[in-house]
Design a protein around this motif. Structure first.
Motif, PDB file in Angstrom:
ATOM      1  N   UNK A 150     -17.928   7.239 -26.404  1.00  0.00           N
ATOM      2  CA  UNK A 150     -19.011   6.422 -26.932  1.00  0.00           C
ATOM      3  C   UNK A 150     -18.533   5.577 -28.106  1.00  0.00           C
ATOM      4  N   UNK A 151     -17.765   6.183 -29.001  1.00  0.00           N
ATOM      5  CA  UNK A 151     -17.335   5.489 -30.207  1.00  0.00           C
ATOM      6  C   UNK A 151     -16.355   4.359 -29.900  1.00  0.00           C
ATOM      7  N   UNK A 152     -15.359   4.634 -29.066  1.00  0.00           N
ATOM      8  CA  UNK A 152     -14.340   3.626 -28.766  1.00  0.00           C
ATOM      9  C   UNK A 152     -14.978   2.403 -28.116  1.00  0.00           C
ATOM     10  N   UNK A 153     -15.896   2.643 -27.195  1.00  0.00           N
ATOM     11  CA  UNK A 153     -16.569   1.517 -26.554  1.00  0.00           C
ATOM     12  C   UNK A 153     -17.448   0.775 -27.562  1.00  0.00           C
ATOM     13  N   UNK A 154     -18.072   1.520 -28.475  1.00  0.00           N
ATOM     14  CA  UNK A 154     -18.891   0.870 -29.504  1.00  0.00           C
ATOM     15  C   UNK A 154     -18.046  -0.037 -30.390  1.00  0.00           C
ATOM     16  N   UNK A 155     -16.816   0.385 -30.714  1.00  0.00           N
ATOM     17  CA  UNK A 155     -15.932  -0.479 -31.499  1.00  0.00           C
ATOM     18  C   UNK A 155     -15.663  -1.782 -30.744  1.00  0.00           C
ATOM     19  N   UNK A 156     -15.380  -1.648 -29.447  1.00  0.00           N
ATOM     20  CA  UNK A 156     -15.071  -2.831 -28.645  1.00  0.00           C
ATOM     21  C   UNK A 156     -16.279  -3.752 -28.530  1.00  0.00           C
ATOM     22  N   UNK A 157     -17.457  -3.181 -28.355  1.00  0.00           N
ATOM     23  CA  UNK A 157     -18.663  -4.000 -28.253  1.00  0.00           C
ATOM     24  C   UNK A 157     -18.984  -4.686 -29.572  1.00  0.00           C
TER      25      UNK A 157
END
Length: 601
Positions: A150-157
């Motif tokens: 969840x966190x890694x994708x949130x950084x990318x978004x």
């Protein structure tokens, strides 16, 4: 298909959808990628609703050991998914909000030539998969894995517009601070594994209960502090909150709808879940210590978030700090450590997700229409968007606690459970955050007050909006208007539908029952319905809600009548604390770990 068998499908459908979009995105037209993403997100929501509906209260809790890796002689190494009603409710909420975000993003911004059509919707599906897995897992290590997905994708978004320096900077600040929280959480998990030899939530709770005697030792306390720190970073609780406004300022609006609508709330959920399943027994952390820690952090978070919210003129930062303030109220409700407070918070979270996502959607319309989210620069320009203004005002009133919105019901139930000065805290924080939204709406959509002189770009935050570089809307798509309207309608339904309130009451009672969870997961014993308190309207709750709404309106009226100018001098030290420098935020992270440890010991 049973409810238990549907649990892994909720995550698997989303991962498969993301893989399809990434693999075929370059060959798909934009509309086809968006339709596929909406279909997969809606399918996950349907599976979560099916799992909740297919589990009557008289049956055992749905538990699925993925791949058939059942425990052997009480020892487990497999991945377990647990479908309690709170978890399934959050999975449904996450999925519905992802659908709303994808619908809102329908041709919201044009992709540059080097990025294919499936990149943004594919990332949203991965984000949704991480959040759904996090609320359904019954294993602490796998909770960390989903937490990091969840966190890694949130950084990318957040830094989705990589061609813009400010977007990259916001994503890096987000990533660094939250990675520190992840390291703390993983360290706490390692300590618990060293103590118990288990990673399942129920198994760790059973092992700690078996070792009970004389209270928790230093290792258990350290594990609790480290794991809770990681979760409170994601919840943006003070002093771990600094990343939130910086991330919201640069993230695309559909992403902000997910960050403030559900991701932050999952940090609060994780804190409650880990406490009740692992640390609530006789071998865990004493209830008075947890109450003191959560209530102190909740009060400080609510007050600081309210002050920072009121002083903002950048609308996305204003809404971000209102999220911080309401996170404090959620923590104060959980601090009551009972089904009444937890049930009130559950209702509050459901409604707050819809309200906050709707407010960000309205702000996104302003941003893409006028190229700014500065309250002063937009003065009176929103008169040509009357329906957006109405929805923005309704969102502000809902944040303030106006009955019969679900936010008012959740606030009222939690106030009744807490009582005393906590009620005053709820009224004050709701009034200030709701008043800030109403003040901004009065200036932007009604043109009230004197028009302030234009400020330079670097002080308004306009340059923080990379998504405006591709041109402005000349016509608002129907989807961008329908999404906030439906979200506000959902928040209203939370306060009006009796069956939903009854279900939340039963779910909260089981959620806060340490022994019932262990029995259901470890031994398959039925989770019998209990005489749980049902969140309901009371005369006192309605009056407190009307009072906080009246105070919010009064604050907004007083603010627009005064000349708009620079923030007061007393606010300068607080603004300097939020410097945007990662080193400062790391220092506050360490201070927060020490503070939490001091409150628990």
């Amino acid at each position: 298909m049973t409810a238990a068998r549907s649990l892994p499908l909720i995550v698997a459908v989303l991962l498969f959808g993301a893989a399809v979009l990434v693999g075929a995105g370059r060959r798909l037209p934009r509309y086809a990628a968006e339709v596929l993403a909406l279909s997969f997100a809606a399918g996950a929501a349907a599976l979560a609703l099916f799992a909740a509906a297919a589990t009557p209260w008289s049956r055992a809790l749905p538990v699925e050991w993925v791949g058939g890796w059942q425990p052997h002689h009480g020892v487990s190494v497999g991945i377990v998914l647990v479908g309690d009603r709170i978890g399934l409710g959050l999975a449904t909420l996450v999925s519905l909000l992802a659908v709303a975000s994808l619908a809102y993003a329908w041709r919201y911004f044009d992709e540059p030539p080097h990025r294919h059509a499936g990149s943004f919707p594919g990332l949203v599906l991965l984000f949704q998969a991480g959040m759904c897995g996090f609320v359904l897992t019954g294993d602490l290590f796998n909770a960390f894995v989903f937490f990091e997905l969840m966190s890694v994708v949130a950084y990318a978004l957040t830094g989705y517009r990589v061609e813009e320096a400010r977007a990259v900077q916001g994503g890096l600040v987000f990533g660094i601070v939250n990675s520190l929280g992840a390291y703390a959480m993983l360290s706490g998990i390692a300590l618990l594994y060293a103590r118990t030899g288990e990673l399942g939530l129920a198994q760790i709770g059973r092992a700690l209960d078996a070792r009970a005697g004389g209270g928790p030792d230093a290792l258990v306390i350290a594990a609790f502090v480290l794991i809770t720190t990681g979760l409170l970073v994601k919840a943006a609780a003070v002093p771990f909150h600094f990343w939130l406004a910086d991330a919201h300022a640069v993230a695309p609006t559909p992403v902000c709808m997910l960050l403030s609508g559900v991701m932050v709330e999952l940090g609060v959920y994780g804190t409650a879940r880990v406490y009740w399943t692992v640390f609530a027994g006789p071998g865990g952390i004493p209830a008075p210590d947890v109450h003191r820690a959560l209530l102190t952090l909740g009060a400080v978070t609510a007050l600081l978030g309210s002050v920072m919210c009121w002083q903002q003129r950048h609308l996305k930062r204003l809404l971000a700090y209102s999220t911080v303030a309401h996170t404090g109220l959620f923590l104060a409700g959980l601090a009551q450590l009972g089904p009444e407070g937890s049930g009130g918070v559950a209702v509050y979270v459901l409604a707050h997700a819809g309200v906050k996502a709707a407010l960000f959607a309205c702000t996104g319309i302003l941003l893409d229409r006028y190229g700014s989210v500065d309250e002063h620069q937009l003065h009176g320009r929103g008169r040509e968007l009357p329906w957006v203004g109405v929805m923005f005002a309704l969102g502000g009133a809902a944040l303030a606690g106006l009955p019969p919105f679900g936010t008012a019901l959740g606030k009222a139930v939690t106030e009744e459970a807490a009582g005393g000065w906590v009620t005053a805290l709820f009224v004050l924080a709701s009034a200030v955050t709701g008043g800030a939204v109403l003040r901004a709406g009065a200036r932007v959509f009604l043109g009230l007050g004197t028009r302030p002189p234009d400020a330079p770009e670097e002080t308004t935050g306009k340059a923080e909006e990379p998504e405006t570089r591709g041109g402005h809307l000349t016509r608002i798509p129907e989807s961008m208007l329908a999404v906030p309207a439906l979200l506000l309608a959902g928040a209203l339904a939370v306060g009006l539908v009796p069956g939903l309130r009854t279900g939340v009451g039963h779910a909260a009672d089981f959620f806060t029952d340490h022994r019932a969870y262990l029995s259901a997961v470890l031994y398959g014993r039925p989770a019998q319905p209990a005489a749980a308190p049902t969140p309901h309207w009371t005369a006192a709750g309605v009056l407190w809600g009307l009072l906080s709404t009246a105070l919010a309106a009064a604050l907004a009226v007083r603010a627009v009548r005064r000349p708009a100018g620079e923030p007061a001098r007393w606010f300068t030290p607080l603004r300097r604390l939020h410097s945007g420098h990662v080193g400062d935020y790391v220092a506050w992270f360490l201070a927060g770990v020490a503070l939490l440890g001091a409150l628990v010991v």
